[in-house]
Enzyme design. Structure first.
Site, PDB file in Angstrom:
ATOM      1  N   GLU A  81       0.798  -1.221   0.000  1.00 57.81           N
ATOM      2  CA  GLU A  81       0.000   0.000   0.000  1.00 57.81           C
ATOM      3  C   GLU A  81       0.835   1.278   0.000  1.00 57.81           C
ATOM      4  OE1 GLU A  81      -3.079   0.468  -0.345  1.00 57.81           O
ATOM      5  OE2 GLU A  81      -4.141  -1.386   0.133  1.00 57.81           O
ATOM      6  N   SER A 100     -27.694 -31.223  51.648  1.00 55.26           N
ATOM      7  CA  SER A 100     -26.747 -31.438  52.743  1.00 55.26           C
ATOM      8  C   SER A 100     -25.479 -30.600  52.618  1.00 55.26           C
ATOM      9  CB  SER A 100     -26.357 -32.920  52.802  1.00 55.26           C
ATOM     10  OG  SER A 100     -27.483 -33.735  53.050  1.00 55.26           O
TER      11      SER A 100
END
Length: 779
Positions: free
Chosen positions: A172, A432
């Site tokens: 680019e 429990s």
């Protein structure tokens, strides 16, 4: 004079029209466009721009240079004989140079005036990004869409593979590191290509100019738009360094659909962070932003492949990859579908975002790798369960209270399991699972010891008749064995001696949110066997307190969370160690070795909830299994269903083999060698045969529930409490809150100086082992 007038007229003549081009308006734009030119829009646009630039330059030279020639550069006289043509040529060059200099000055002034007319650069597009939830190491747990439905994850150059950055610059903007936002050579190349081909071949835009276009997107492609990009590029270069400009590009670049930024694209197409990319992956990500919609891999796979080929060719020419690497990259398949974004700990992520919606990043204490492993474990274990049954798992660090993993359900998107509900925060009956805290408080209050003998036989407490899970009875058992076997009757007997209200108050004081049935009324003994509601988070927090020696700490999801007020201790270190040592001996499930972790299971009434919570020195893990709608599941038992998941979770988290340190004042003895009051829970039963032939021991003073004013008997600034016993056989041993306070004496009266005020439990033991206790308040 005639020659001068001819030159003046020549400078003011309009440029002849170029054949084949449409007519242009005063602003250089086409007044009318022929249909055949519409089909060749790119070529026309290039020729139009060139024609406009030529017209503008010619007119400007004519209007600026001609007056200057008239004023300061009048035609010189005819050269004297002997002067050559070189002198006339030199004078013409001077005139031309001066004219061009003035033109450049005027153009610069116009450019500066145009730049000054522009509004300040708006960086809102860069700041608008997806909210992300991160783990304790900064790794992505879950991102969220932006308000307009885009995936736009925060990213910097440090988060991206360096090879990708090198390939991006090579393709680019190869002079990115040296130019000042505009690349004159690139612009010249683009102009030359346009002149040669009659159409736009390459734009000549630098990465900085592309960032400017992304920050201020415009549909039209005109000279003014390009000029605006040039000015904005210079502004960006003055405001940011090169790394900052790259960060903006990596965040804003489009990659097709609702993907913005290289990080979002890497997750969507490759399912991973862009930190480590292959050559083919990096090349594809370089190619997509040029035309993201026409190169989308998930829709136009062949176009994406061709674009990648062009990038690879440039990369090879630039020497960034060898020929063999490029050849291998060309064979790598283009992703045909988008992959889902990470969705770890979705329930917790939604919770923290809802609590702080304005924050863009939330860093949690969760370990991402452990979270993924436990979510996988929950899915694996759910395959053997009914379709409506879900699993919740919570892992906490014992030292800090930080939550390391939180699995709110098996599948976040499973409607039949109500997957969107966080079941770690659902109120459920613990069965429990609260029994260890009954024993811990009994040990803490001197009511029992792990070797104290308890009676497991049919018993009635008013209309309440407790039964064991298997409907059998063990007879006389130690407290240790009763807890390891999770016997109900001995636990209820201990709770009766402790008091249900006192039990609940201690749990609430420790920070647990306890929900009682809507019927109201005083709590009964059933609370010890699951007759209340508690969340997995609170239950795990109570077990963290046991692992910390009775010291409570809040559970935290964020490391920076402010420390809350210190909580009272749940129990003292000795009582916590008694329970821990007992739970280490609980029978392990078939998939684990015994003695590795201290754990307890629970099963609620009607087989609606199965629990297993355990801890070692490092972690506490809680597991819940059941239906989100609280429906019954036949065969859903904690020891059978939840306990194996608990031990698998510890295997994935890593078991800490360090033993729990024994407190120095812990009593290690068998039942026969315990102090007489601790040998048997029933205080109304004589501990020895000799006790049966002596008068019944009774604590004469203070009486039960008395309020005693210590100031009335103050001695040297400290209050004194007189103690008196009746009956029994000497010697007498006095205890306060289970600890001896005086030497054994044969006298029936004694004096004790309390160290402070508050509730205390005073006990006396005679020589036969009989004992008597009262609770009083000192004030």
């Amino acid at each position: 004079m005639e020659a001068r007038d001819e030159r003046r007229a020549a400078t003011e003549l309009p440029l002849p029209p170029i054949s084949g081009l449409p007519e242009m308006g005063r602003d250089g734009c086409q007044s009318r466009e022929h249909p055949t030119l519409v089909r060749e829009r790119v070529g026309v646009r290039g020729r139009r721009a060139l024609h406009h630039w030529r017209l503008s330059l010619h007119t400007l030279i004519g209007k600026v240079a001609s007056p200057l020639i008239r004023l300061g550069f009048a035609e010189p006289p005819s050269p004297a004989r002997g002067e050559g043509r070189g002198t006339r040529r030199f004078r013409k060059l001077k005139i031309t140079a001066a004219a061009l200099g003035l033109v450049a000055t005027a153009a610069t002034a116009a450019l500066l005036a145009y730049a000054a007319s522009l509004p300040p650069l708006d960086l809102a597009a860069a700041s608008d990004r997806s909210t992300v939830v991160l783990d304790r190491e900064g790794k992505l747990l879950r991102p969220f869409l932006t308000d307009d439905g885009r995936w736009k994850l925060p990213v910097t150059t440090e988060d991206v593979d360096p090879r990708y950055l090198a390939m991006l610059k090579a393709y680019e903007d190869k002079r990115f590191d040296t130019h000042w936002g505009i690349d004159p050579l690139g612009l010249a190349r683009a102009a030359g290509q346009m002149l040669m081909s009659g159409r736009v071949v390459s734009g000549g835009s630098t990465l900085t100019m592309q960032v400017a276009r992304l920050l201020e997107p415009r549909e039209e492609r005109s000279l003014s738009a390009k000029l605006r990009q040039l000015i904005r590029a210079i502004e960006l270069e003055r405001r940011f360094d090169k790394r900052g400009i790259l960060d903006l590009y990596l965040t804003l670049a489009p990659f097709g659909g609702n993907l913005e930024g290289v990080r979002a694209a890497s997750f969507a197409y490759f399912g991973k962070e862009p930190k480590r990319l292959s050559t083919a992956e990096a090349a594809l990500l370089v190619a997509l932003p040029q035309s993201p919609e026409t190169r989308r891999p998930d829709r136009l796979n062949e176009a994406a492949r061709k674009a990648r080929e062009r990038v690879l060719a440039r990369v090879e020419a630039a020497g960034l990859a060898t020929a063999s690497e490029v050849a291998a990259a060309r064979t790598e398949a283009i992703p045909a579908t988008r992959k889902p974004f990470p969705n770890l700990a979705p329930h917790v992520a939604e919770q923290v975002v809802a609590e702080a919606p304005g924050a863009h990043a939330h860093r949690l204490t969760i370990d991402g790798r452990l979270q993924a492993n436990l979510e996988s474990l929950a899915r694996e274990r759910s395959t053997g369960l009914a379709a409506q049954v879900s699993i919740a798992i919570l892992v906490a660090d014992n030292e800090t209270g930080e939550i390391r993993a939180s699995v709110g359900g098996v599948d976040y998107f499973a409607a039949e399991r109500a997957g969107s509900l966080d079941l770690t925060r659902a109120l459920r009956s613990p069965g429990s699972a609260l029994k260890p805290f009954i024993y811990a408080l009994a040990f803490d209050n001197g009511i029992a010891h792990p070797e104290t003998m308890l009676e497991d036989r049919p018993a009635r407490y008013g209309i309440y008749v407790p039964e064991n899970f298997d409907l059998s009875f063990q007879g006389m058992v130690s407290a240790r064995k009763a807890l390891q076997l999770s016997l109900n009757v001995p636990a209820v007997e201990l709770l009766s001696a402790l008091g249900p209200q006192r039990f609940l108050s201690r749990l609430r004081d420790a920070g647990a949110a306890i929900a009682m049935p809507k019927e109201g009324g005083a709590p009964g003994l059933a609370v010890g066997l699951g007759g209340l509601g508690i969340t997995l988070q609170d239950l795990t927090r109570l077990y963290v307190g046991l692992a910390r020696g009775g010291e409570m700490t809040p559970l935290r999801l964020k490391a920076e969370s402010q420390a809350s007020e210190p909580l009272p201790r749940l129990v003292d270190p000795v009582a916590a160690w008694y329970v821990t040592d007992t739970l280490l001996g609980a029978p392990a499930p078939l998939n684990a070795l015994p003695g590795r972790i201290a754990y307890k299971t629970g099963t609620s009434y009607g087989y609606r909830d199965a629990w297993a919570v355990g801890f070692d020195r490092k972690h506490t893990i809680g597991v819940w299994v059941g239906r989100a709608d609280n429906g019954a599941v036949p065969g859903l038992v904690g020891r059978v269903v939840a306990a194996p998941i608990l031990f698998d979770a510890f295997a994935r988290a890593g078991i800490d083999p360090r033993p729990f340190p024994q407190p120095p004042n812990a009593i290690i003895a068998t039942a026969a060698h315990l102090p007489p009051p601790l040998r048997h829970l029933r205080q109304d039963v004589p501990k020895t045969i000799a006790a049966m032939t002596t008068p019944v021991l009774k604590l004469a003073f203070p009486p039960e529930g008395a309020r005693i004013d210590l100031a009335a008997s103050a001695l040297d600034g400290r209050g004194q409490l007189n103690l008196k016993v009746a009956g029994g056989a000497p010697p007498y041993t006095w205890l306060v809150d289970g600890a001896p306070v005086l030497e054994p004496t044969r006298r029936r009266e004694a004096a004790w100086q309390p160290s402070g005020k508050g509730f205390v439990r005073i006990s006396v033991i005679d020589g036969t082992g009989a004992s008597e206790s009262v609770s009083v308040r000192l004030q």
